[in-house]
Motif scaffolding. Structure first.
Motif, PDB file in Angstrom:
ATOM      1  N   TYR A 105      47.033  36.719  44.537  1.00 33.26           N
ATOM      2  CA  TYR A 105      46.676  35.326  44.824  1.00 33.26           C
ATOM      3  C   TYR A 105      45.490  34.867  43.966  1.00 33.26           C
ATOM      4  O   TYR A 105      45.100  33.696  44.024  1.00 33.26           O
ATOM      5  CB  TYR A 105      46.353  35.149  46.316  1.00 33.26           C
ATOM      6  N   LEU A 106      44.896  35.801  43.212  1.00 29.13           N
ATOM      7  CA  LEU A 106      43.757  35.419  42.362  1.00 29.13           C
ATOM      8  C   LEU A 106      44.245  35.108  40.946  1.00 29.13           C
ATOM      9  O   LEU A 106      45.253  35.652  40.500  1.00 29.13           O
ATOM     10  CB  LEU A 106      42.744  36.565  42.279  1.00 29.13           C
ATOM     11  N   THR A 107      43.517  34.257  40.250  1.00 31.44           N
ATOM     12  CA  THR A 107      43.815  34.061  38.829  1.00 31.44           C
ATOM     13  C   THR A 107      43.135  35.200  38.072  1.00 31.44           C
ATOM     14  O   THR A 107      42.263  35.888  38.624  1.00 31.44           O
ATOM     15  CB  THR A 107      43.266  32.724  38.314  1.00 31.44           C
ATOM     16  N   GLY A 108      43.526  35.361  36.821  1.00 30.10           N
ATOM     17  CA  GLY A 108      42.955  36.441  36.020  1.00 30.10           C
ATOM     18  C   GLY A 108      41.435  36.404  35.985  1.00 30.10           C
ATOM     19  O   GLY A 108      40.773  37.422  36.185  1.00 30.10           O
ATOM     20  N   SER A 109      40.863  35.203  35.790  1.00 30.14           N
ATOM     21  CA  SER A 109      39.405  35.150  35.654  1.00 30.14           C
ATOM     22  C   SER A 109      38.713  35.313  37.016  1.00 30.14           C
ATOM     23  O   SER A 109      37.647  35.928  37.089  1.00 30.14           O
ATOM     24  CB  SER A 109      38.953  33.870  34.961  1.00 30.14           C
ATOM     25  N   ALA A 141      43.744  33.316  31.444  1.00 27.52           N
ATOM     26  CA  ALA A 141      42.633  33.417  32.395  1.00 27.52           C
ATOM     27  C   ALA A 141      42.896  32.640  33.676  1.00 27.52           C
ATOM     28  O   ALA A 141      42.516  33.074  34.766  1.00 27.52           O
ATOM     29  CB  ALA A 141      41.353  32.928  31.738  1.00 27.52           C
ATOM     30  N   ASP A 142      43.578  31.491  33.576  1.00 25.38           N
ATOM     31  CA  ASP A 142      43.770  30.657  34.760  1.00 25.38           C
ATOM     32  C   ASP A 142      45.141  30.837  35.407  1.00 25.38           C
ATOM     33  O   ASP A 142      45.515  30.080  36.303  1.00 25.38           O
ATOM     34  CB  ASP A 142      43.551  29.180  34.393  1.00 25.38           C
ATOM     35  N   LEU A 143      45.855  31.835  34.955  1.00 23.30           N
ATOM     36  CA  LEU A 143      47.180  32.101  35.507  1.00 23.30           C
ATOM     37  C   LEU A 143      47.025  33.049  36.702  1.00 23.30           C
ATOM     38  O   LEU A 143      46.264  34.008  36.636  1.00 23.30           O
ATOM     39  CB  LEU A 143      48.027  32.765  34.414  1.00 23.30           C
ATOM     40  N   ALA A 144      47.752  32.747  37.814  1.00 23.67           N
ATOM     41  CA  ALA A 144      47.676  33.637  38.987  1.00 23.67           C
ATOM     42  C   ALA A 144      48.286  34.991  38.624  1.00 23.67           C
ATOM     43  O   ALA A 144      49.260  35.058  37.880  1.00 23.67           O
ATOM     44  CB  ALA A 144      48.423  33.021  40.157  1.00 23.67           C
ATOM     45  N   LEU A 145      47.701  36.065  39.178  1.00 25.66           N
ATOM     46  CA  LEU A 145      48.159  37.417  38.816  1.00 25.66           C
ATOM     47  C   LEU A 145      49.616  37.651  39.228  1.00 25.66           C
ATOM     48  O   LEU A 145      50.285  38.499  38.658  1.00 25.66           O
ATOM     49  CB  LEU A 145      47.261  38.478  39.451  1.00 25.66           C
ATOM     50  N   ARG A 146      50.101  36.885  40.232  1.00 28.00           N
ATOM     51  CA  ARG A 146      51.487  37.084  40.650  1.00 28.00           C
ATOM     52  C   ARG A 146      52.462  36.655  39.543  1.00 28.00           C
ATOM     53  O   ARG A 146      53.616  37.052  39.550  1.00 28.00           O
ATOM     54  CB  ARG A 146      51.794  36.358  41.953  1.00 28.00           C
ATOM     55  N   ARG A 147      51.955  35.881  38.584  1.00 34.06           N
ATOM     56  CA  ARG A 147      52.812  35.439  37.476  1.00 34.06           C
ATOM     57  C   ARG A 147      52.707  36.363  36.256  1.00 34.06           C
ATOM     58  O   ARG A 147      53.362  36.140  35.246  1.00 34.06           O
ATOM     59  CB  ARG A 147      52.449  34.013  37.059  1.00 34.06           C
ATOM     60  N   SER A 199      53.317  39.603  33.918  1.00 34.67           N
ATOM     61  CA  SER A 199      54.375  40.604  33.766  1.00 34.67           C
ATOM     62  C   SER A 199      53.744  41.993  33.924  1.00 34.67           C
ATOM     63  O   SER A 199      52.521  42.119  33.999  1.00 34.67           O
ATOM     64  CB  SER A 199      55.006  40.482  32.392  1.00 34.67           C
ATOM     65  N   LYS A 200      54.600  43.030  33.944  1.00 35.10           N
ATOM     66  CA  LYS A 200      54.098  44.393  34.113  1.00 35.10           C
ATOM     67  C   LYS A 200      53.109  44.762  33.001  1.00 35.10           C
ATOM     68  O   LYS A 200      52.056  45.340  33.254  1.00 35.10           O
ATOM     69  CB  LYS A 200      55.293  45.352  34.108  1.00 35.10           C
ATOM     70  N   GLY A 201      53.482  44.403  31.787  1.00 38.72           N
ATOM     71  CA  GLY A 201      52.618  44.694  30.638  1.00 38.72           C
ATOM     72  C   GLY A 201      51.293  43.958  30.725  1.00 38.72           C
ATOM     73  O   GLY A 201      50.242  44.506  30.388  1.00 38.72           O
ATOM     74  N   MET A 202      51.361  42.707  31.206  1.00 37.53           N
ATOM     75  CA  MET A 202      50.121  41.915  31.336  1.00 37.53           C
ATOM     76  C   MET A 202      49.216  42.513  32.408  1.00 37.53           C
ATOM     77  O   MET A 202      47.985  42.550  32.268  1.00 37.53           O
ATOM     78  CB  MET A 202      50.458  40.460  31.682  1.00 37.53           C
ATOM     79  N   LEU A 203      49.829  43.023  33.492  1.00 42.04           N
ATOM     80  CA  LEU A 203      49.029  43.659  34.559  1.00 42.04           C
ATOM     81  C   LEU A 203      48.343  44.917  34.033  1.00 42.04           C
ATOM     82  O   LEU A 203      47.195  45.199  34.375  1.00 42.04           O
ATOM     83  CB  LEU A 203      49.909  43.998  35.759  1.00 42.04           C
ATOM     84  N   GLN A 204      49.079  45.643  33.183  1.00 33.74           N
ATOM     85  CA  GLN A 204      48.502  46.842  32.591  1.00 33.74           C
ATOM     86  C   GLN A 204      47.264  46.466  31.753  1.00 33.74           C
ATOM     87  O   GLN A 204      46.237  47.141  31.803  1.00 33.74           O
ATOM     88  CB  GLN A 204      49.570  47.475  31.685  1.00 33.74           C
ATOM     89  N   ARG A 205      47.370  45.362  31.050  1.00 29.46           N
ATOM     90  CA  ARG A 205      46.259  44.916  30.203  1.00 29.46           C
ATOM     91  C   ARG A 205      45.073  44.428  31.037  1.00 29.46           C
ATOM     92  O   ARG A 205      43.923  44.745  30.741  1.00 29.46           O
ATOM     93  CB  ARG A 205      46.708  43.779  29.283  1.00 29.46           C
ATOM     94  N   ILE A 206      45.374  43.664  32.091  1.00 32.23           N
ATOM     95  CA  ILE A 206      44.246  43.169  32.895  1.00 32.23           C
ATOM     96  C   ILE A 206      43.622  44.345  33.654  1.00 32.23           C
ATOM     97  O   ILE A 206      42.431  44.345  33.951  1.00 32.23           O
ATOM     98  CB  ILE A 206      44.650  42.016  33.845  1.00 32.23           C
ATOM     99  N   GLY A 207      44.452  45.380  33.885  1.00 33.20           N
ATOM    100  CA  GLY A 207      43.938  46.610  34.499  1.00 33.20           C
ATOM    101  C   GLY A 207      42.886  47.247  33.606  1.00 33.20           C
ATOM    102  O   GLY A 207      41.865  47.750  34.076  1.00 33.20           O
ATOM    103  N   ILE A 208      43.124  47.212  32.315  1.00 35.50           N
ATOM    104  CA  ILE A 208      42.151  47.771  31.371  1.00 35.50           C
ATOM    105  C   ILE A 208      40.939  46.834  31.269  1.00 35.50           C
ATOM    106  O   ILE A 208      39.795  47.285  31.230  1.00 35.50           O
ATOM    107  CB  ILE A 208      42.813  48.021  30.002  1.00 35.50           C
ATOM    108  N   ALA A 209      41.210  45.520  31.316  1.00 36.37           N
ATOM    109  CA  ALA A 209      40.098  44.551  31.242  1.00 36.37           C
ATOM    110  C   ALA A 209      39.144  44.736  32.429  1.00 36.37           C
ATOM    111  O   ALA A 209      37.923  44.721  32.256  1.00 36.37           O
ATOM    112  CB  ALA A 209      40.645  43.128  31.226  1.00 36.37           C
ATOM    113  N   GLN A 210      39.698  44.952  33.643  1.00 37.51           N
ATOM    114  CA  GLN A 210      38.819  45.124  34.801  1.00 37.51           C
ATOM    115  C   GLN A 210      37.999  46.416  34.683  1.00 37.51           C
ATOM    116  O   GLN A 210      36.890  46.497  35.185  1.00 37.51           O
ATOM    117  CB  GLN A 210      39.588  45.050  36.138  1.00 37.51           C
ATOM    118  N   ALA A 211      38.571  47.397  33.984  1.00 41.34           N
ATOM    119  CA  ALA A 211      37.828  48.647  33.801  1.00 41.34           C
ATOM    120  C   ALA A 211      36.662  48.470  32.819  1.00 41.34           C
ATOM    121  O   ALA A 211      35.760  49.288  32.765  1.00 41.34           O
ATOM    122  CB  ALA A 211      38.768  49.743  33.312  1.00 41.34           C
ATOM    123  N   LEU A 212      36.720  47.379  32.050  1.00 40.20           N
ATOM    124  CA  LEU A 212      35.669  47.148  31.043  1.00 40.20           C
ATOM    125  C   LEU A 212      34.644  46.117  31.493  1.00 40.20           C
ATOM    126  O   LEU A 212      33.728  45.783  30.746  1.00 40.20           O
ATOM    127  CB  LEU A 212      36.319  46.666  29.735  1.00 40.20           C
TER     128      LEU A 212
END
Lengths: 260, 308
Positions: free
Chosen positions: B96-100, B134-140, B142-155
C-alpha cells in the motif's frame, strides 16, 4: 528506547489501516445501524432516546471489539507471513520496539474509528433528542471506558498472535473477551458448586482474567445513572495495568521466536 | 582477523518440524569470515542452508550452536546492524506504500535525518534503475522491480556491509547484469558485499572469495583462484588439414578428436606433451590452428561438491 522508531512503525501501521478499505466498511455499517435506529424509534412510543443510546453504544462496543480482535491478530501474523518483518528486525530495531509501534498504530486506528462512530451517534442523538435531556456526559464516559476495553482486547489479540495462528488467536481472544464479561457469573457458579476443584478453578479464573464488565457502563448511561470520574479513572488505570502486563509478555515471547 | 566484518564460528541450526517434532539439521558447524572490502559469494544448491545462515546472521532465527558477529559485535546486538543493509530473498513489501514512502519509512528506522532521506532516496531510485517509479504503489511493481527496490532499501542507510539473499533471482539477463555492475560499483566505494546465489557465472566474474555450502555443511572456502581444481593440465590442440591416417595415429594418445570440416580438436591430458604432439601433427600434414589450456569452471567444482 528510541521513540522515533516506534513512532515510525506506529505511523506506518496507522497508514496501512487507513488505506485498508475494511475500516471504511465497518464505519459505514455502524453509521447505518445507528441512523436506522432513528427509523425504529419512530415506531415506538417514547423511550426513543434510550433506544438510540443503547443501540449506538452497543454497536460501537461490538464493532470496536471485533476490530481490536481481528486487526490485533493479523498484526504480527501478516508481517511474518509476508516476510516484511525480515527487513524490519534486521535493522537496528528491537523486536519489542516493533511490537510497541505496531500496537500503538493499531490502537490509534481503533481510537480514530471509535471517535468517528461516537460522532455519528452524537449527531443522531442531537437529531432525535429535541426537547429531551441528553446523556452526553455519560455517553462520553462510557466511550472512554470502551476505549480501555479495546486497548486491553487488542493487547490480548496481539499476545496470542505472537505465537499462534490467526484462527486460534481469534478464538482465544474472543474467548477471553466473553469470560471477561462473565466473571461475576462464573464466580457465582463456582460458589454454588459442590466440587472443591470447580470452586478453585473459578476462583483462579476470577482473579487471573481481566474483569471487562467493570468497563461496561452502558446500561447506567441508558438509565441516566451518573458515573463518577473517579470510577472512570480507576477502571481505566486497571485496564492499562493489565494491558501493559500482557504487552510485556507478548514482547518476551516475540523476542524469542524464530522467523522461519 | 582484525578486519573481518562478518565472523561465523561453528554455527548450527536445528529445526523441529512436523507433528512428531522431528529434528532437521539445516546448518551444521559452519565457520567462515568475510573481510572488509570483499565481494563474498555464498553458494549452494536449493535447501543447502544459505538462507538459514543469513537469517541467523540477521537475527531472524536463533542459532542452536556457535557464535556469529558483525563488525566485531555479537549479531544479536542491534548496534551491529546500524551500518548493515540486508535484502531478503523474494521480498514482499508494504504494497500500500509508494516506492518513496517505503524507502522513507525504512530510512526512519535507521534514524536517517529527514533532510538526508530527501536527498538520498531519489539517488537510490536512480542507482537501482527504478527512475520514475518513486510515486508508484509497490503493489504495481513487477517481480524484478521489487527485487531492485529490495536492494534500494538495503542501501538506505549507506551501509558499510551489504547482505543480499539471492539478489539475482527473478531478474532477466539485463537486470542481472545491472545488479552485477551495481555490486561492483559498491565495492569500488569501499563496501563489503556478502551475497548468496546459485547463479555461478556471476560469482566467478565478481567475487573475491566464495564459500560453498551443501546439505548444511561448508564444503569449500577461499579465493576462487585458489581452488586447485580450477587449474587443469588439460590442453586442447586444433589442427587443420590432417589426413585420416594422421588423425588415427594421433588419437591413439588422446582418444578420438572432435572433427568439424577440415578442423580436428584433440584433448591432451598433459600440458608437457603439447610441444611434441604439435610436432607430430605437423609431420602428419596438419597446420596448428590453436592451443588452448582448458580451465574448469566454478560450476564444475560446485557440481562435484553437490554430488558428493
Amino acid at each position: 528506547m528510541n521513540m522515533g522508531k516506534i513512532v515510525a512503525i506506529a505511523y506506518n501501521t496507522f497508514r496501512e489501516s487507513i488505506r485498508d478499505k475494511i475500516l471504511t466498511g465497518v464505519l459505514l455499517f455502524v453509521a447505518l445501524i445507528i441512523i436506522s435506529s432513528v427509523a425504529t424509534v419512530q415506531l415506538t412510543v417514547g423511550q426513543w432516546m434510550r433506544l438510540t443510546t443503547d443501540v449506538g453504544l452497543g454497536s460501537i462496543s461490538l464493532f470496536g471489539v471485533l476490530l481490536a480482535v481481528f486487526l490485533g491478530i493479523s498484526l504480527v501474523f501478516k508481517e511474518i507471513d509476508r516476510k516484511t518483518v525480515y527487513t524490519i528486525v534486521s535493522k537496528p530495531v528491537r523486536r519489542s520496539q516493533f511490537l510497541a509501534g505496531k500496537y500503538i498504530g493499531l490502537l490509534l486506528t481503533i481510537v480514530v474509528n471509535a471517535a468517528l462512530m461516537l460522532l455519528v451517534l452524537l449527531a443522531t442523538l442531537a437529531y432525535v433528542s429535541r426537547q429531551e435531556q441528553n446523556p452526553y456526559l455519560g455517553i462520553f464516559q462510557a466511550w472512554l471506558l470502551m476505549l480501555s476495553e479495546f486497548m486491553l482486547v487488542t493487547a490480548v489479540a496481539v499476545f496470542f498472535s505472537t505465537f499462534s495462528s490467526p484462527v486460534l488467536s481469534a478464538m482465544f481472544s474472543i474467548g477471553i473477551w466473553i469470560i471477561g464479561h462473565l466473571l461475576s457469573d462464573i464466580r457465582f457458579w463456582g460458589e454454588k458448586s459442590m466440587s472443591e476443584a470447580v470452586r478453585i478453578a473459578t476462583d483462579v479464573i476470577y482473579y487471573v482474567m481481566p474483569n471487562l464488565e467493570l468497563l461496561n457502563v452502558r446500561s447506567r448511561v441508558t438509565y441516566h445513572i451518573p458515573i463518577g470520574w473517579d470510577y472512570v479513572g480507576w477502571t481505566s488505570a486497571y485496564a492499562m495495568a493489565y494491558t501493559l502486563m500482557i504487552l510485556v509478555a507478548a514482547a518476551f515471547i516475540f523476542s524469542r521466536r524464530d522467523f522461519k | 582477523m582484525g578486519n573481518d566484518v562478518i565472523s561465523i564460528e561453528h554455527a548450527s541450526k536445528t529445526f523441529r518440524t512436523g507433528f512428531l517434532y522431528r529434528k532437521v539439521e539445516a546448518v551444521r558447524d559452519v565457520t567462515f569470515s568475510v573481510e572488509e572490502g570483499d565481494i563474498f559469494g555464498f553458494l549452494g544448491p536449493n535447501g543447502a542452508g544459505k538462507t538459514t545462515t543469513i537469517k541467523m546472521l540477521m537475527g531472524l532465527i536463533f542459532p542452536t550452536g556457535g557464535t556469529l558477529s558483525i563488525f566485531g559485535r555479537p549479531h544479536t546486538d542491534i548496534a551491529s546492524r546500524a551500518a548493515l543493509g540486508y535484502a531478503p530473498e523474494q521480498p514482499y513489501f508494504y504494497e500500500y506504500l509508494t516506492g518513496s514512502e517505503f524507502l522513507d519509512y525504512y530510512g526512519q528506522l535507521f534514524g536517517v535525518p529527514s533532510a538526508e532521506r530527501r536527498r538520498r532516496i531519489p539517488l537510490l531510485f536512480e542507482m537501482v534503475g527504478l527512475r520514475n517509479c518513486a510515486d508508484l504503489a509497490l503493489r504495481r511493481y513487477s517481480k524484478g522491480m521489487l527485487q531492485r527496490i529490495g536492494i534500494a532499501q538495503a542501501l538506505v542507510n549507506d551501509p558499510r556491509l551489504l547482505v543480499l539473499d539471492e539478489p539475482m533471482s527473478g531478474l532477466d539477463p539485463i537486470g542481472r547484469r545491472e545488479i552485477r555492475d551495481l555490486i561492483l560499483a559498491l565495492k569500488k566505494r569501499g563496501k563489503t558485499i556478502f551475497f548468496s546465489t546459485h547463479i555461478l557465472p556471476d560469482v566467478e566474474m565478481i567475487c573475491d572469495r566464495v564459500a560453498i555450502i551443501v546439505k548444511g555443511e561448508l564444503r569449500r572456502l577461499g579465493r576462487i583462484d585458489e581452488f586447485a581444481e580450477l587449474e587443469s593440465e588439460e590442453t586442447e590442440v586444433c589442427f587443420r588439414g590432417l589426413s585420416a591416417e594422421a588423425i588415427g595415429k594421433l588419437s591413439g594418445e588422446t582418444g578420438a578428436p572432435v572433427v568439424r570440416g577440415t578442423l580436428a580438436y584433440f584433448s591432451l591430458p598433459s600440458r608437457d606433451r603439447a610441444q611434441s604432439f604439435i610436432g607430430e601433427g605437423q609431420a602428419g600434414g596438419g597446420s596448428l590452428v590453436s592451443l588452448t589450456p582448458r580451465r574448469r569452471s566454478l560450476e564444475d567444482v560446485f557440481m562435484s561438491e553437490a554430488r558428493k
